[in-house]
Motif scaffolding. Sequence first.
Motif, mmCIF file in Angstrom:
data_model
loop_
_atom_site.group_PDB
_atom_site.id
_atom_site.type_symbol
_atom_site.label_atom_id
_atom_site.label_comp_id
_atom_site.label_asym_id
_atom_site.label_seq_id
_atom_site.Cartn_x
_atom_site.Cartn_y
_atom_site.Cartn_z
ATOM 1 N N ILE A 186 17.194 -1.711 -2.881
ATOM 2 C CA ILE A 186 17.256 -2.707 -1.987
ATOM 3 C C ILE A 186 17.789 -1.503 -0.564
ATOM 4 O O ILE A 186 17.219 -1.213 0.354
ATOM 5 C CB ILE A 186 18.032 -3.922 -1.643
ATOM 6 N N ALA A 187 19.223 -0.970 -1.513
ATOM 7 C CA ALA A 187 19.590 0.612 -0.760
ATOM 8 C C ALA A 187 18.776 1.155 -1.090
ATOM 9 O O ALA A 187 18.703 2.288 0.990
ATOM 10 C CB ALA A 187 20.453 0.677 -1.928
ATOM 11 N N ALA A 188 17.435 1.232 -1.092
ATOM 12 C CA ALA A 188 16.752 3.142 -1.409
ATOM 13 C C ALA A 188 15.599 2.441 0.309
ATOM 14 O O ALA A 188 15.389 3.392 0.748
ATOM 15 C CB ALA A 188 15.685 2.896 -2.622
ATOM 16 N N GLU A 201 0.435 -1.586 -0.037
ATOM 17 C CA GLU A 201 -0.014 0.132 -0.326
ATOM 18 C C GLU A 201 1.253 0.834 0.430
ATOM 19 O O GLU A 201 0.523 2.318 -0.614
ATOM 20 C CB GLU A 201 -0.798 -0.380 1.177
ATOM 21 N N MET A 202 2.176 1.436 0.364
ATOM 22 C CA MET A 202 2.787 2.245 0.761
ATOM 23 C C MET A 202 3.272 2.406 -0.387
ATOM 24 O O MET A 202 3.771 3.556 -1.100
ATOM 25 C CB MET A 202 4.019 2.008 1.884
ATOM 26 N N LEU A 203 3.685 1.502 -1.569
ATOM 27 C CA LEU A 203 4.618 1.521 -2.663
ATOM 28 C C LEU A 203 3.746 2.246 -3.560
ATOM 29 O O LEU A 203 3.724 3.140 -4.524
ATOM 30 C CB LEU A 203 5.222 0.853 -2.889
ATOM 31 N N THR A 204 2.807 1.390 -3.846
ATOM 32 C CA THR A 204 0.982 1.833 -4.520
ATOM 33 C C THR A 204 0.517 3.777 -4.654
ATOM 34 O O THR A 204 0.576 4.183 -5.009
ATOM 35 C CB THR A 204 0.148 0.900 -4.375
ATOM 36 N N ARG A 205 1.191 4.044 -2.912
ATOM 37 C CA ARG A 205 0.257 4.948 -2.958
ATOM 38 C C ARG A 205 1.419 5.974 -2.934
ATOM 39 O O ARG A 205 0.990 7.373 -3.137
ATOM 40 C CB ARG A 205 -0.280 5.512 -1.299
ATOM 41 N N GLY A 206 2.593 5.709 -3.770
ATOM 42 C CA GLY A 206 3.286 6.725 -3.399
ATOM 43 C C GLY A 206 4.034 7.127 -2.059
ATOM 44 O O GLY A 206 4.755 8.555 -1.922
ATOM 45 N N ASP A 207 4.068 6.907 -0.803
ATOM 46 C CA ASP A 207 4.263 7.252 0.383
ATOM 47 C C ASP A 207 5.425 7.245 0.934
ATOM 48 O O ASP A 207 6.193 8.588 1.085
ATOM 49 C CB ASP A 207 3.928 6.392 1.408
ATOM 50 N N ILE A 208 6.591 6.402 -0.056
ATOM 51 C CA ILE A 208 8.260 6.677 0.276
ATOM 52 C C ILE A 208 8.523 7.928 -0.805
ATOM 53 O O ILE A 208 8.922 7.248 -1.868
ATOM 54 C CB ILE A 208 8.367 5.155 -0.049
ATOM 55 N N HIS A 209 8.695 8.631 0.014
ATOM 56 C CA HIS A 209 9.348 9.544 -1.220
ATOM 57 C C HIS A 209 10.896 9.846 -1.031
ATOM 58 O O HIS A 209 12.544 10.128 -0.542
ATOM 59 C CB HIS A 209 9.182 11.167 -0.656
ATOM 60 N N ASP A 210 11.042 8.752 -2.450
ATOM 61 C CA ASP A 210 12.518 7.986 -2.784
ATOM 62 C C ASP A 210 12.900 8.002 -4.116
ATOM 63 O O ASP A 210 11.993 7.551 -4.492
ATOM 64 C CB ASP A 210 13.128 6.793 -2.101
ATOM 65 N N PRO A 211 13.667 9.127 -4.724
ATOM 66 C CA PRO A 211 13.363 8.903 -6.516
ATOM 67 C C PRO A 211 13.702 7.266 -6.897
ATOM 68 O O PRO A 211 13.260 7.333 -7.995
ATOM 69 C CB PRO A 211 14.474 9.758 -6.616
ATOM 70 N N VAL A 212 14.728 6.643 -6.212
ATOM 71 C CA VAL A 212 14.920 5.601 -6.433
ATOM 72 C C VAL A 212 13.769 4.785 -6.532
ATOM 73 O O VAL A 212 13.381 4.194 -7.166
ATOM 74 C CB VAL A 212 15.591 4.783 -6.040
#
Length: 139
Positions: free
Chosen positions: A78-80, A31-42
């Motif tokens: 994985i690093a991101a 859900e976090m990945l789908t919604r774009g909750d993680i603000h990281d360019p990678v």
Amino acid sequence: MRNRKSNNDSPAGASQRQLRVGELIRHAMAEMLTRGDIHDPVIESHMITIPEVRMTADLKLATIYVMPLGGKDVNAVIAALNDNKRFLRGEIAHRVNLKFAPDIRFRADERFDEAERIEKLLRTPEVRRDIEKDGAADE
């Protein structure tokens, strides 16, 4: 008293509770990945699949298996995710109702590579010959 085998990282020996908590964490991550909750360019530039989350018996460690679409840039993804581990752990704790938030670690899901390796083995002339020989013997 029965002797229970402690199997930390194997889904075959996992309890119902481990499987249920792993699935809840998998859904929260997806859900976090789908919604774009993680603000990281990678992370934002990749479609990432979470095929499985394995929990240790004490539910203190979650191993999250990830695979970017197409299998490209696995190490960068994985690093991101590791760079955002503190945020992710907090979000998981907030979304999944557990007494303690588990530590999380990310691993590349290598099932697709393993399946491809087996498929290549099955197509080798030696194996095809053995399969055909066994098929003729069964008739």
